[in-house]
Design a protein around this motif. Structure first.
Motif, PDB file in Angstrom:
ATOM      1  N   PRO A   9       0.854  -1.152   0.229  1.00  0.00           N
ATOM      2  CA  PRO A   9       0.417  -0.570  -0.119  1.00  0.00           C
ATOM      3  C   PRO A   9       0.942   0.803  -0.215  1.00  0.00           C
ATOM      4  O   PRO A   9       2.191   1.339   0.557  1.00  0.00           O
ATOM      5  N   SER A  10       0.338   2.399  -0.906  1.00  0.00           N
ATOM      6  CA  SER A  10       1.271   3.461  -0.610  1.00  0.00           C
ATOM      7  C   SER A  10       0.431   4.967  -0.192  1.00  0.00           C
ATOM      8  O   SER A  10      -0.675   5.142  -0.274  1.00  0.00           O
ATOM      9  N   GLU A  56      -9.692   5.209  -0.061  1.00  0.00           N
ATOM     10  CA  GLU A  56      -8.437   5.874  -0.760  1.00  0.00           C
ATOM     11  C   GLU A  56      -7.293   5.802   0.427  1.00  0.00           C
ATOM     12  O   GLU A  56      -7.767   6.975   0.667  1.00  0.00           O
ATOM     13  N   GLN A  57      -5.981   5.066  -0.057  1.00  0.00           N
ATOM     14  CA  GLN A  57      -5.299   5.855   1.289  1.00  0.00           C
ATOM     15  C   GLN A  57      -5.089   5.695   2.467  1.00  0.00           C
ATOM     16  O   GLN A  57      -5.817   7.251   3.100  1.00  0.00           O
ATOM     17  N   ASP A  77      -4.988   1.350  -2.337  1.00  0.00           N
ATOM     18  CA  ASP A  77      -3.622   2.001  -0.772  1.00  0.00           C
ATOM     19  C   ASP A  77      -4.272   2.024   0.925  1.00  0.00           C
ATOM     20  O   ASP A  77      -4.012   2.771   1.416  1.00  0.00           O
ATOM     21  N   THR A  78      -4.953   0.673   0.787  1.00  0.00           N
ATOM     22  CA  THR A  78      -5.654   1.125   2.389  1.00  0.00           C
ATOM     23  C   THR A  78      -5.093  -0.250   3.569  1.00  0.00           C
ATOM     24  O   THR A  78      -4.440  -1.243   2.631  1.00  0.00           O
ATOM     25  N   ARG A  97      -3.407  -2.900  -3.290  1.00  0.00           N
ATOM     26  CA  ARG A  97      -2.752  -2.794  -2.987  1.00  0.00           C
ATOM     27  C   ARG A  97      -2.995  -2.104  -1.178  1.00  0.00           C
ATOM     28  O   ARG A  97      -2.894  -1.655  -1.067  1.00  0.00           O
ATOM     29  N   CYS A  98      -3.185  -3.752  -0.809  1.00  0.00           N
ATOM     30  CA  CYS A  98      -4.507  -3.191   0.730  1.00  0.00           C
ATOM     31  C   CYS A  98      -3.067  -4.519   1.531  1.00  0.00           C
ATOM     32  O   CYS A  98      -3.192  -5.348   0.889  1.00  0.00           O
TER      33      CYS A  98
END
Length: 219
Positions: A9-10, A56-57, A77-78, A97-98
């Motif tokens: 994640p980002s 998101e994020q 991203d979480t 991407r989690c």
């Protein structure tokens, strides 16, 4: 061919803590807006209607989604740490991407979900329904998948390590390329021919257990 690396994640270096998280999410749901760059602690969304919500994020810690309706929601991203998603209805959700760490999701439904670059660490996933899910670069580490359904799943880059796979349903899901040797594998559900197991790596002890699926007696 080089193996694709799993992406983490980002998250931004700093996230603002949501003091009234339930109100913030309710407002975003009403306006059909994404929820972005927030840190939620102890949030209680038990039974809430969160269909098609977009996160998101975000970072969720110790939050409750028990029985929530998360159908067609998306998480990008979480990170979810020590959250409870038990009995959540999360069919057709999208995770990109989690990371889920220490999450409890007993009897949750993620049928027909799309899971891409997803890490699941030390999660309680007994009786979870992943049927029909599409998985790409997904890793289950130290998870309890007892009696979970992973039937009819499509996957690429799937990995399983140190998991509990007791009575897990893999019907019509190819297990080629997966290494189960450091996991507990007992009483799994596959087709009559056990074709799903072709190309999977197992230990000698597991091989003896799996041989019984084909009526073979190992002495």
């Amino acid at each position: 061919m080089a193996r694709t690396a799993r992406l983490s994640p980002s998250l931004p270096p700093r996230l603002e803590t949501a003091e009234r998280g339930e109100e913030l999410i309710a407002m975003a749901a009403a306006r059909q807006e994404p929820v972005s760059r927030w840190h939620f602690c102890g949030l209680d969304l038990t039974g809430e209607d969160l269909r098609e919500m977009r996160f998101e994020q975000c970072l969720f810690e110790g939050c409750r989604f028990t029985g929530a309706d998360l159908r067609a929601a998306s998480f990008v991203d979480t990170v979810l740490r020590h959250c409870d998603l038990s009995a959540a209805r999360a069919g057709e959700t999208y995770f990109l991407r989690c990371r889920l760490a220490g999450v409890k999701a007993l009897a949750a439904s993620l049928a027909d979900s799309r899971l891409v670059h997803l890490e699941l660490n030390e999660c309680a996933l007994a009786d979870v329904n992943f049927s029909g899910a599409s998985m790409e670069q997904v890793c289950f580490q130290g998870c309890d998948l007892s009696a979970a359904s992973l039937s009819d799943c499509r996957h690429k880059g799937l990995a399983v390590a140190r998991c509990r796979l007791v009575r897990t349903n893999f019907f019509k899901t190819s297990l080629a390329g997966l290494d189960f040797s450091d996991s507990r594998l007992e009483g799994i559900v596959v087709s009559d021919t056990a074709a799903e197991l072709k190309g999977a790596t197992v230990s000698l002890e597991q091989a003896a257990e799996l041989a019984r699926l084909l009526g073979v007696i190992v002495r």
